[in-house]
Design an enzyme around this catalytic site. Structure first.
Site, PDB file in Angstrom:
ATOM      1  N   ALA A   9       0.815  -1.219   0.000  1.00 33.17           N
ATOM      2  CA  ALA A   9       0.000   0.000   0.000  1.00 33.17           C
ATOM      3  C   ALA A   9       0.843   1.263   0.000  1.00 33.17           C
ATOM      4  CB  ALA A   9      -0.914  -0.013   1.224  1.00 33.17           C
ATOM      5  N   ARG A  15      -2.642   8.557  -9.944  1.00 26.84           N
ATOM      6  CA  ARG A  15      -3.776   8.641 -10.867  1.00 26.84           C
ATOM      7  C   ARG A  15      -5.076   9.043 -10.168  1.00 26.84           C
ATOM      8  NH1 ARG A  15      -2.319   2.821 -13.409  1.00 26.84           N
ATOM      9  NH2 ARG A  15      -1.263   2.660 -11.393  1.00 26.84           N
ATOM     10  N   GLN A  72       8.292   1.815   2.902  1.00 25.31           N
ATOM     11  CA  GLN A  72       9.094   1.751   1.670  1.00 25.31           C
ATOM     12  C   GLN A  72       9.486   3.200   1.346  1.00 25.31           C
ATOM     13  OE1 GLN A  72       6.902   0.889  -1.922  1.00 25.31           O
ATOM     14  NE2 GLN A  72       8.683   0.079  -2.987  1.00 25.31           N
ATOM     15  N   THR A  78       6.381  -3.032  -7.105  1.00 28.99           N
ATOM     16  CA  THR A  78       5.700  -3.941  -6.181  1.00 28.99           C
ATOM     17  C   THR A  78       6.645  -4.979  -5.550  1.00 28.99           C
ATOM     18  OG1 THR A  78       4.944  -5.021  -8.229  1.00 28.99           O
ATOM     19  CG2 THR A  78       3.323  -3.756  -7.023  1.00 28.99           C
ATOM     20  N   ASP A 102      -4.854  -1.930  -3.314  1.00 24.46           N
ATOM     21  CA  ASP A 102      -5.904  -1.238  -4.074  1.00 24.46           C
ATOM     22  C   ASP A 102      -6.893  -2.207  -4.714  1.00 24.46           C
ATOM     23  OD1 ASP A 102      -4.221  -2.201  -6.031  1.00 24.46           O
ATOM     24  OD2 ASP A 102      -3.955  -0.299  -7.086  1.00 24.46           O
ATOM     25  N   LYS A 349     -31.993  19.915  18.632  1.00 29.61           N
ATOM     26  CA  LYS A 349     -30.542  19.824  18.848  1.00 29.61           C
ATOM     27  C   LYS A 349     -30.274  19.702  20.341  1.00 29.61           C
ATOM     28  CE  LYS A 349     -27.871  22.753  20.223  1.00 29.61           C
ATOM     29  NZ  LYS A 349     -27.154  23.934  20.667  1.00 29.61           N
ATOM     30  N   TYR A 364     -38.526  24.659  16.679  1.00 29.73           N
ATOM     31  CA  TYR A 364     -37.110  24.465  16.964  1.00 29.73           C
ATOM     32  C   TYR A 364     -36.925  24.254  18.456  1.00 29.73           C
ATOM     33  CZ  TYR A 364     -32.273  25.204  18.074  1.00 29.73           C
ATOM     34  OH  TYR A 364     -31.012  25.017  18.576  1.00 29.73           O
ATOM     35  N   ASN A 375     -46.959  18.561  25.054  1.00 28.42           N
ATOM     36  CA  ASN A 375     -47.302  18.885  23.666  1.00 28.42           C
ATOM     37  C   ASN A 375     -46.642  20.206  23.273  1.00 28.42           C
ATOM     38  OD1 ASN A 375     -49.403  18.242  21.364  1.00 28.42           O
ATOM     39  ND2 ASN A 375     -49.363  20.461  21.681  1.00 28.42           N
ATOM     40  N   ALA A 421     -51.306  30.851  22.751  1.00 26.95           N
ATOM     41  CA  ALA A 421     -50.732  31.020  21.420  1.00 26.95           C
ATOM     42  C   ALA A 421     -50.017  32.366  21.343  1.00 26.95           C
ATOM     43  CB  ALA A 421     -51.829  30.947  20.367  1.00 26.95           C
TER      44      ALA A 421
HETATM   45  C1  UD1 Z   1      -0.385  -4.183 -10.571  1.00 28.15           C
HETATM   46  C2  UD1 Z   1       0.250  -5.376 -11.276  1.00 28.15           C
HETATM   47  C3  UD1 Z   1      -0.640  -5.795 -12.443  1.00 28.15           C
HETATM   48  C4  UD1 Z   1      -2.004  -6.128 -11.912  1.00 28.15           C
HETATM   49  C5  UD1 Z   1      -2.586  -4.982 -11.099  1.00 28.15           C
HETATM   50  C6  UD1 Z   1      -3.868  -5.443 -10.458  1.00 28.15           C
HETATM   51  C7  UD1 Z   1       2.648  -5.106 -10.985  1.00 28.15           C
HETATM   52  C8  UD1 Z   1       3.928  -4.727 -11.635  1.00 28.15           C
HETATM   53  N1  UD1 Z   1       1.571  -5.016 -11.752  1.00 28.15           N
HETATM   54  O1  UD1 Z   1      -0.456  -3.084 -11.484  1.00 28.15           O
HETATM   55  O2  UD1 Z   1      -0.104  -6.931 -13.099  1.00 28.15           O
HETATM   56  O3  UD1 Z   1      -2.858  -6.463 -12.995  1.00 28.15           O
HETATM   57  O4  UD1 Z   1      -1.670  -4.570 -10.087  1.00 28.15           O
HETATM   58  O5  UD1 Z   1      -4.221  -4.667  -9.388  1.00 28.15           O
HETATM   59  O6  UD1 Z   1       2.646  -5.511  -9.837  1.00 28.15           O
HETATM   60  N2  UD1 Z   1       2.884  -0.415  -4.473  1.00 28.15           N
HETATM   61  C9  UD1 Z   1       3.818  -0.255  -3.455  1.00 28.15           C
HETATM   62  N3  UD1 Z   1       5.045   0.223  -3.770  1.00 28.15           N
HETATM   63  C10 UD1 Z   1       5.427   0.515  -5.042  1.00 28.15           C
HETATM   64  C11 UD1 Z   1       4.473   0.334  -6.062  1.00 28.15           C
HETATM   65  C12 UD1 Z   1       3.230  -0.138  -5.751  1.00 28.15           C
HETATM   66  O7  UD1 Z   1       3.519  -0.520  -2.287  1.00 28.15           O
HETATM   67  O8  UD1 Z   1       6.581   0.924  -5.235  1.00 28.15           O
HETATM   68  C13 UD1 Z   1       1.533  -0.913  -4.113  1.00 28.15           C
HETATM   69  C14 UD1 Z   1       0.434   0.073  -4.459  1.00 28.15           C
HETATM   70  O9  UD1 Z   1       0.099   0.856  -3.331  1.00 28.15           O
HETATM   71  C15 UD1 Z   1      -0.719  -0.817  -4.895  1.00 28.15           C
HETATM   72  C16 UD1 Z   1      -0.062  -2.105  -5.357  1.00 28.15           C
HETATM   73  O10 UD1 Z   1       1.263  -2.080  -4.876  1.00 28.15           O
HETATM   74  O11 UD1 Z   1      -1.600  -1.113  -3.817  1.00 28.15           O
HETATM   75  C17 UD1 Z   1      -0.074  -2.215  -6.882  1.00 28.15           C
HETATM   76  O12 UD1 Z   1       0.573  -1.088  -7.437  1.00 28.15           O
HETATM   77  P1  UD1 Z   1      -0.054  -0.262  -8.652  1.00 28.15           P
HETATM   78  O13 UD1 Z   1       0.887   0.828  -8.978  1.00 28.15           O
HETATM   79  O14 UD1 Z   1      -1.461   0.072  -8.396  1.00 28.15           O
HETATM   80  O15 UD1 Z   1       0.063  -1.378  -9.795  1.00 28.15           O
HETATM   81  P2  UD1 Z   1      -0.880  -1.580 -11.043  1.00 28.15           P
HETATM   82  O16 UD1 Z   1      -0.440  -0.667 -12.114  1.00 28.15           O
HETATM   83  O17 UD1 Z   1      -2.298  -1.527 -10.624  1.00 28.15           O
HETATM   84 MG    MG Z   2      -3.276  -0.771  -8.994  1.00 27.12          MG
END
Ligand code: UD1
Ligand code: MG
Length: 451
Positions: A9, A15, A72, A78, A102, A349, A364, A375, A421
């Site tokens: 995460a 985006r 991180q 990932t 996500d 309130k 009120y 009443n 009244a």
């Molecule tokens: C990723 C997958 C893709 C898959 C898709 C589905 C990879 C390379 N690609 O793409 O194949 O179809 O998810 O959801 O894994 N994150 C980190 N650190 C980083 C980058 C990402 O913790 O440096 C976390 C993000 O917070 C996210 C998850 O990893 O929750 C996936 O990263 P994201 O950038 O959303 O990858 P996608 O482009 O969705």
């Molecule tokens: Mg994603």
């Protein structure tokens, strides 16, 4: 089999075009991270690791000690994110479940199935796949002619033929732990310079290992959130899931497409929810209630057999058999005891209305206590604010407040008293006394003929 889990995460969520972390965007009234966490906790029964970024203290504050946090520092993909948990997790389990943070609507049952498949798999990894109607930028699953999985190709690097493949990588993986921790540091960077967890699949295949898979059949489980549009899709899917759950539990929902219940809300059997109703936050609805249409209830407790018609209720308590509306507004601290009736255009309130109080039309009541069976006539106003501070009004039991009475606080009206009244009451009224006029003055002592 012992299975540890990791929720990824730390992504920047660029985006989403938002100043808050992606994980805190709300679905069904709960931050996205809550959904993932629930599913992972239910599937593994162990405290997960969660990888977050250095600026994600708000995520940390929401999740608290339900997970082990790992930071991180640089977002390098990932696989790099997963690598941050290696020193903690190495040697601590036989399996490791990894899930993209996500993917909020994945269900615990699906994750459990992945763990079961990987527990029996001779190969080092099981992935989650789907053939959804929209591929929404997901990586594609490449298979050989014998049906075995060969690799995962990210959309950005895929050829037109590869893009035509409709099977996608959902973003959840169950690994054989020892294999994972030995392979992860060896992964080469992608053409973009990031380290992709998805490349582990190709690595496994290149050393002759087979890759397992579980296919998700429900499209609504695999809504990955990268944009606000995806968020809206997930909100719709979550709404349907929540409504389905309550209908199965004995609640009537007339229009499930137009009824918005937060995941945190509870509703008793035989209650009916009419269209365009929003029930949010920490709200509980009792049994046999009738709510809506066009109502908003936030952080409130509603007893049994209540009726809320076209009204707004926030931080309020309704005991059993209360009916309000149309167009009632209950604000924080409103407490309506058993059998209270509050009609159209009333606002309450920080006040307690005793059992059986009737307040039929456009009044009120603020900072007030009202005794049993009193009443409140049409147009009554407790004038609780003198421009600087708020003052209290205390109205006894069996009081009759005449229409259009102004009660200038602080003021007390004794049990059994009455106002005529249009009275403007600036002084306390004794028990069983009728007052009238503006400002009101005592006229006579009430006797039996007045009852
Ligand atoms: C990723 C997958 C893709 C898959 C898709 C589905 C990879 C390379 N690609 O793409 O194949 O179809 O998810 O959801 O894994 N994150 C980190 N650190 C980083 C980058 C990402 O913790 O440096 C976390 C993000 O917070 C996210 C998850 O990893 O929750 C996936 O990263 P994201 O950038 O959303 O990858 P996608 O482009 O969705
Ligand atoms: Mg994603």
């Amino acid at each position: 089999m012992n299975c540890k889990s990791v929720i990824l995460a730390a992504g920047l969520g660029t985006r989403m075009k938002s100043s808050k972390p992606k994980m805190l965007h709300s679905i069904g009234g709960m931050p996205m991270v809550w959904w993932v966490l629930q599913a992972v906790l239910e599937a593994t029964d162990q405290r997960p690791h969660m990888v977050i970024g250095p600026d994600d203290s708000a995520v940390e504050a929401f999740v608290g000690d339900r997970v082990h946090f790992v930071i991180q520092k640089e977002r390098m993909g990932t696989a790099h994110a997963l690598m941050q948990t290696a020193s903690d997790l190495q040697g601590s389990s036989e399996l490791v479940l990894v899930i993209n943070g996500d993917m909020p609507l994945l269900q615990a049952g699906t994750l459990r199935k992945m763990i079961e498949v990987q527990a029996k798999n001779k190969g080092p990894v099981t992935i989650l796949t789907a053939k959804p109607s929209k591929t929404r930028g997901f990586g594609r699953v490449m298979r050989a002619s014998d049906g075995s999985i060969r690799e995962i190709m990210e959309e950005a690097h895929a050829s037109p033929e590869q893009l035509a493949m409709k099977e996608v990588n959902v973003g959840a993986y169950c690994f054989h732990a020892e294999w994972l921790w030995s392979q992860l540091p060896e992964l080469p960077p992608s053409p973009k310079g990031e380290y992709y967890i998805t490349d582990l699949v190709g690595e496994a295949v290149s050393t002759g290992e087979s890759v397992g898979w579980v296919e998700v059949e429900q499209d609504d489980e695999i809504i990955g959130i990268n944009t606000r549009q995806h968020l809206a899709e997930a909100q719709n899917a979550a709404r349907r899931r929540i409504n389905r759950r309550w209908m199965l539990a004995g609640v009537s929902i007339l229009d499930p497409e137009g009824t918005y219940l937060d995941a945190s809300v509870t509703i008793g059997v035989d209650s009916t929810i009419m269209p365009n109703t929003y029930i949010q936050g920490d709200s509980e609805i009792g049994e046999d209630c009738f709510i809506g249409p066009n109502s908003l209830i936030i952080d409130s407790s509603i007893g049994d057999r209540c009726k809320i018609l076209m009204s707004v209720v926030k931080n309020a308590t309704l005991e059993d058999e209360v009916d309000i509306g149309p167009f009632a507004h209950l604000r924080p601290g409103a407490h309506l005891c058993k059998g209270v009736h509050m009609g159209s255009f009333g606002e309450v309130k920080a006040s307690k209305l005793g059992p059986g109080v009737r307040m039929g039309h456009f009044s009120y009541v603020g900072d007030t206590t009202i005794g049993e069976n009193t009443n409140i006539g049409a147009g009554t106003v407790t004038c609780n604010f003198d421009g600087e501070s708020k003052h209290e009004t205390i109205i006894g039991e069996n009081v009759f407040i005449g229409s259009d009475t102004m009660l200038v606080a602080p003021v007390k009206l004794g049990n059994g008293s009455r106002t005529g009244a249009g009275s403007v009451v600036t002084k306390d009224v004794a028990e069983n006394t009728l007052v009238a006029g503006a400002p009101a003055r005592a006229i006579r002592k009430l006797d039996k003929r007045d009852k």
